[in-house]
Design a protein around this motif. Structure first.
Motif, PDB file in Angstrom:
ATOM      1  N   GLY A 170       0.780  -1.222   0.000  1.00 21.40           N
ATOM      2  CA  GLY A 170       0.000   0.000   0.000  1.00 21.40           C
ATOM      3  C   GLY A 170       0.813   1.273   0.000  1.00 21.40           C
ATOM      4  O   GLY A 170       0.232   2.374   0.053  1.00 21.40           O
ATOM      5  N   LYS A 171       2.135   1.174  -0.046  1.00 21.87           N
ATOM      6  CA  LYS A 171       2.978   2.360  -0.023  1.00 21.87           C
ATOM      7  C   LYS A 171       4.079   2.229  -1.073  1.00 21.87           C
ATOM      8  O   LYS A 171       4.391   1.138  -1.539  1.00 21.87           O
ATOM      9  N   SER A 172       4.669   3.355  -1.408  1.00 17.11           N
ATOM     10  CA  SER A 172       5.817   3.369  -2.315  1.00 17.11           C
ATOM     11  C   SER A 172       7.025   3.897  -1.562  1.00 17.11           C
ATOM     12  O   SER A 172       6.899   4.761  -0.690  1.00 17.11           O
TER      13      SER A 172
ATOM     14  N   VAL B 151      10.400   4.665   8.414  1.00 14.37           N
ATOM     15  CA  VAL B 151       9.945   6.042   8.303  1.00 14.37           C
ATOM     16  C   VAL B 151       8.904   6.183   7.194  1.00 14.37           C
ATOM     17  O   VAL B 151       9.093   5.677   6.083  1.00 14.37           O
ATOM     18  N   SER B 152       7.815   6.878   7.500  1.00 12.11           N
ATOM     19  CA  SER B 152       6.808   7.239   6.498  1.00 12.11           C
ATOM     20  C   SER B 152       6.705   8.753   6.441  1.00 12.11           C
ATOM     21  O   SER B 152       6.727   9.429   7.473  1.00 12.11           O
TER      22      SER B 152
ATOM     23  N   GLY C 217      -2.145  16.893  -3.170  1.00  9.63           N
ATOM     24  CA  GLY C 217      -2.234  17.249  -4.573  1.00  9.63           C
ATOM     25  C   GLY C 217      -0.942  17.071  -5.343  1.00  9.63           C
ATOM     26  O   GLY C 217      -0.886  17.400  -6.528  1.00  9.63           O
ATOM     27  N   HIS C 218       0.105  16.566  -4.670  1.00  7.50           N
ATOM     28  CA  HIS C 218       1.395  16.379  -5.319  1.00  7.50           C
ATOM     29  C   HIS C 218       1.786  14.905  -5.278  1.00  7.50           C
ATOM     30  O   HIS C 218       1.365  14.153  -4.396  1.00  7.50           O
ATOM     31  N   ASP C 219       2.623  14.511  -6.249  1.00 13.20           N
ATOM     32  CA  ASP C 219       3.116  13.144  -6.229  1.00 13.20           C
ATOM     33  C   ASP C 219       4.330  13.059  -5.312  1.00 13.20           C
ATOM     34  O   ASP C 219       4.815  14.063  -4.778  1.00 13.20           O
ATOM     35  N   ALA C 220       4.829  11.830  -5.133  1.00 10.83           N
ATOM     36  CA  ALA C 220       5.888  11.588  -4.152  1.00 10.83           C
ATOM     37  C   ALA C 220       7.162  12.363  -4.454  1.00 10.83           C
ATOM     38  O   ALA C 220       7.882  12.784  -3.542  1.00 10.83           O
ATOM     39  N   GLU C 221       7.467  12.564  -5.757  1.00  6.52           N
ATOM     40  CA  GLU C 221       8.681  13.272  -6.111  1.00  6.52           C
ATOM     41  C   GLU C 221       8.693  14.715  -5.603  1.00  6.52           C
ATOM     42  O   GLU C 221       9.749  15.352  -5.516  1.00  6.52           O
ATOM     43  N   TYR C 222       7.507  15.210  -5.225  1.00  7.13           N
ATOM     44  CA  TYR C 222       7.428  16.562  -4.684  1.00  7.13           C
ATOM     45  C   TYR C 222       8.136  16.684  -3.332  1.00  7.13           C
ATOM     46  O   TYR C 222       8.395  17.793  -2.858  1.00  7.13           O
TER      47      TYR C 222
ATOM     48  N   ALA D 204       9.018   5.302   3.155  1.00  5.26           N
ATOM     49  CA  ALA D 204       7.750   5.249   2.438  1.00  5.26           C
ATOM     50  C   ALA D 204       7.224   6.670   2.297  1.00  5.26           C
ATOM     51  O   ALA D 204       7.222   7.448   3.258  1.00  5.26           O
ATOM     52  N   VAL D 205       6.786   7.014   1.095  1.00  9.29           N
ATOM     53  CA  VAL D 205       6.310   8.366   0.818  1.00  9.29           C
ATOM     54  C   VAL D 205       4.896   8.266   0.247  1.00  9.29           C
ATOM     55  O   VAL D 205       4.629   7.474  -0.656  1.00  9.29           O
ATOM     56  N   SER D 206       3.990   9.074   0.791  1.00 13.79           N
ATOM     57  CA  SER D 206       2.608   9.052   0.306  1.00 13.79           C
ATOM     58  C   SER D 206       2.086  10.478   0.235  1.00 13.79           C
ATOM     59  O   SER D 206       2.592  11.389   0.898  1.00 13.79           O
TER      60      SER D 206
END
Length: 819
Positions: free
Chosen positions: A742-744, A763-764, A770-775, A816-818
């Motif tokens: 469920g996470k990237s 770490v999460s 409104g932004h994707d993970a690369e933000y 993990a970034v969401s």
């Protein structure tokens, strides 16, 4: 060459027992009784090369504690065949970490029979060979063959009726990893089973079944695997690969590595080198380093090694001296340290004292070269060490090496060095580095061509076949294969043959694309199954020694193609994120590059990673610059000064910077006479944009990321070059095997510097809505007075720091970034 299975088949056929033995071609009547031991006494056929992990791993039945249990394996040929014979290939694996030996023949059945049948239930079996009434001798690494005159069948079954004892890891059932058991355990173990018909193995690719109680269906198909591409045997002699030196066209280097003339002026590199000096001086005395040499000559007797000494020092006798010489010899080219210099000379003098009249200099006796990893690993280490000692100014090292390799290149054991020695390919680079040195001879390269060169492997690498890396069919896939590649690229430099270049470039690109973690560590290791792009985080990967080899391999390419910025980028991130990151001050060096959890404790016990780590750290200044006939390449940004000769004129370039903590760079030229030179400034591929270069405060050019900007002009004393590096935060998605449901997961880098999220291994982080993970890159905020430390806006308590600075903290390099 080709040494093929046919070399083994030229042997007599004992019809009664069906065992192939050496001797004049004749047949012994079935009524003649002969003990298996008598037959095996004369068996000198093809010896089996080691069986590594992955696709070439041996079959092993379930572990039992009673040898009388029967277990069988059965091959379905798909159709009926006239069966001429059956071959059994013994397993020959390094199975136990810390006990560095091959256990050839372990698990070969003690009593067994081989039968054929036209029905799968063997209601009317035909006997091919029957050894159920007496114990079959240990075949060790000999492939045994059993004839089957006038037999026809679709199914061939091997039934073991009494098993041979083995030592296994009892909780796993497979003796790879885990603790050893001293209680008797038993398995049926074979590397391969061939069924011969009409001169070919008709069992290849066929299905294999086993008995349900003790068989191991997961490994059954190993028995009918395809033949290994460069042959199955240990004996390897390929005279057709040897080329005439008169036809050689040595590759021309476009840039050279400075052997001296670089002075560090503070910065990370100098700190790392000073720590490395302290490590070298406090880890072992010169008496410790020379002990194995004196044991060989009888000067020291009855020494009893304990603990890690048993393997790292005694089994690998002489490697400790090699470790020290690698680190000290490299260091002394740049830093004048009288005590380190004194000790280096003491060690070289001690080796010279123990040199034999025939030129032999290794610490282990000549007749123990195949014990443990002496033939390759240890020999290469002492060779590296003496070469580095020579480059630091010691005049005895090169003549000793020349004398030794004059001895080595004539030895009768050479046909067994690649396959009969543990990871024999590791020894190739010793020959080629000597061959490329000032005392090199054509024989140094020709020995590698004849006794080591694997043509099919080279061609597969040139085709970029991933299997050639992680399914290497001999020994175990490992980061140490990089040393084979170093040697092959040396052969290209010596001979100019593109066969070598094409293969090594293919391999380099494969490693870079599929077996490299964020930060540059190499994610493949022995004893583990590491498919392409797996990049496991729970395994201990990223050996420091692997990254050292990666740096020196990339450096060779950099000399050939100095304008290709990829090679400088690989060297740079490997140094910052592995070499320096695995150094624990002056205490010691860490083995693995752990990217999640906690870093390992540093060691100082002559491990492989300590040896190659100290070698890499001692070499740091040579990676900052490259020298060309027309000038200089500036590859890395560390405060330093280089002095070189430009068309007979001495020139200095002083580079002032506090990178990576600060981004400004100022260079000053020193020359007594105006001199024409081309100074090429690297614009790193990680740069966030084009770089403007100033000469004497005036714009001189704009460089694009991933290139070098040439500055060719008449340089005068005091000329200056100024620019600002443009690192940026880069966020890259983790695509490896250890995903979180469920996470990237993402890695975070600042320029070439790998960052770690500290405080937890899980770490999460949330990015702005409104932004994707690369933000995430836009939410990192510098922490005051802590350069390269970042807080995360909107995520209280979350912070990043350079991975190389992580010490006791719990962390992850893949949070993990969401959104």
């Amino acid at each position: 060459m080709r040494l093929t299975r046919r070399d083994f088949l030229w042997s007599t056929t004992y019809v009664g027992a069906g065992l192939a033995v050496a001797g004049p071609l004749k047949q012994i009547a079935p009524s003649v009784a002969a003990e298996p031991a008598e037959l095996m006494h004369n068996l000198t056929g093809l010896r089996m090369a080691a069986t590594p992990a992955t696709a070439y791993r041996a079959y092993r039945s379930k572990v039992v504690t009673n040898p009388e249990f029967a277990t069988w394996v059965q091959v379905d040929l798909g159709n009926g065949f006239r069966i001429d014979g059956v071959q059994l290939f013994p397993a020959s694996e390094r199975m136990y970490p810390g006990r560095d030996q091959y256990y050839a023949g372990e698990g070969f059945p003690l009593r067994f029979r081989i039968e054929a049948s036209d029905d799968a239930n063997f209601s009317a079996p035909l006997i091919i060979s029957d050894f159920t009434q007496s114990n079959f001798p240990d075949p060790k690494d000999n492939i045994t063959q059993y004839s089957a005159p006038r037999i026809h069948g679709r199914y061939v079954r091997l039934t073991a009726t009494r098993l041979r004892p083995v030592k296994v890891a009892p909780t796993e059932g497979v003796p790879i990893g885990g603790e050893l058991s001293d209680s008797p355990n038993y398995t049926l173990t074979l590397a391969k089973m061939a069924v011969l018909s009409g001169g070919r193995d008709v069992a290849v690719g066929c299905s294999v079944s086993t008995d349900k109680e003790h068989g191991n269906t997961d490994l059954a198909t190993q028995l009918t695997r395809s033949p290994r591409q460069d042959g199955e045997g240990i004996h390897y002699d390929n005279p057709r690969a040897v080329t005439d030196p008169s036809t050689w066209k040595p590759a021309k280097l476009r840039a050279e590595v400075p052997k001296a003339g670089v002075t560090l002026d503070g910065g990370l590199f100098e700190t790392a080198m000073r720590n490395n000096i302290e490590y070298l001086l406090t880890s072992y005395s010169t008496d410790d380093l020379l002990r194995q040499f004196y044991e060989r000559t009888g000067k020291i007797k009855n020494f009893k090694p304990t603990g890690s000494q048993i393997f790292w020092e005694e089994d690998l006798a002489g490697s400790n001296a090699g470790r020290f010489l690698m680190g000290a010899g490299n260091t002394l080219r740049w830093i004048n340290h009288p005590e380190l210099h004194r000790r280096l000379n003491v060690v070289v003098d001690g080796i010279e004292e123990c040199r034999q009249p025939n030129g032999y200099i290794m610490a282990y006796p000549e007749d123990t070269i195949f014990y443990s990893e002496r033939a390759a690993y240890t020999r290469a280490w002492l060779t590296h060490g003496l070469l580095e000692a020579a480059y630091s100014g010691n005049t005895k090292a090169l003549p000793m090496l020349r004398g030794y390799y004059d001895w080595f290149n004539r030895q009768s054991f050479l046909p067994e060095m690649l396959r009969g020695a543990i990871q024999g390919g590791q020894g190739m680079v010793a020959n080629t580095r000597v061959g490329a040195s000032s005392v090199g001879k054509p024989a140094d390269a020709q020995v590698i061509q004849r006794y080591y060169q694997e043509d099919a492997w080279l061609k597969g690498l040139a085709r970029r076949e991933k299997e050639q890396i992680w399914q290497y069919p001999y020994d175990r896939p490992h980061c140490y294969l990089l040393t084979d590649l170093e040697a092959y690229l040396d052969l290209y430099l010596i001979t100019g043959d593109p066969l070598y270049y094409d293969a090594v470039l293919g391999a380099w690109e494969l490693y870079r694309a599929h077996w490299q973690q964020a930060g540059g560590s190499i994610s493949i290791i022995e004893f583990q199954k590491d498919p392409p792009d797996s990049n496991y985080l729970q395994q201990k990967l990223g050996e420091l020694c692997g990254s050292s080899f990666w740096v020196f391999l990339s450096q060779r390419f950099q000399q050939l193609h100095p304008d290709d910025e990829r090679y400088a980028a690989e060297i740079e991130k490997s140094i910052y994120n592995v070499g320096i990151a695995n150094q624990d001050g002056s205490t010691g060096l860490r083995y693995h590059t752990i990217l999640e959890g906690k870093k390992e404790r540093a060691t100082h016990e002559n491990t492989c990673c300590e040896g190659q780590g100290t070698r890499l750290l001692g070499s740091l200044p040579e990676h900052i610059y490259s020298i060309t006939p027309d000038g200089l390449y500036v590859n890395l940004y560390e405060p330093s000064t280089i002095r070189w000769q430009q068309n007979g004129q001495q020139m200095d370039l002083k580079l002032e910077t506090r990178f990576p903590f600060h981004t400004s760079v100022h260079c000053t030229v020193r020359t007594s006479t105006p001199t024409l030179a081309n100074l090429r400034i690297r614009v790193p591929s990680w740069s966030s944009g084009e770089m403007t270069i100033l000469i004497n405060d005036k714009p001189a050019g704009i460089g694009k990321p991933g290139t070098y900007l040439p500055l060719e002009r008449q340089w005068s004393d005091g000329d200056s070059i100024e620019f600002n590096l443009l690192p940026a935060v880069q966020v890259r998605r983790y695509t490896g095997a250890n995903q979180i449901a469920g996470k990237s997961r993402y890695s975070v880098e600042y320029g070439p510097i790998l960052l770690a999220a500290v405080g937890s291994s899980t770490v999460s982080i949330s990015v702005d809505q409104g932004h994707d993970a690369e933000y995430l890159a836009n939410q990192l905020e510098p922490i005051a007075d802590l350069p390269l430390h970042f807080a995360v806006r909107g995520n209280p308590g979350r912070r990043f720091m350079p991975y190389w600075q992580v010490s006791e903290e719990e962390f992850t390099c893949y949070p993990a970034v969401s959104s």
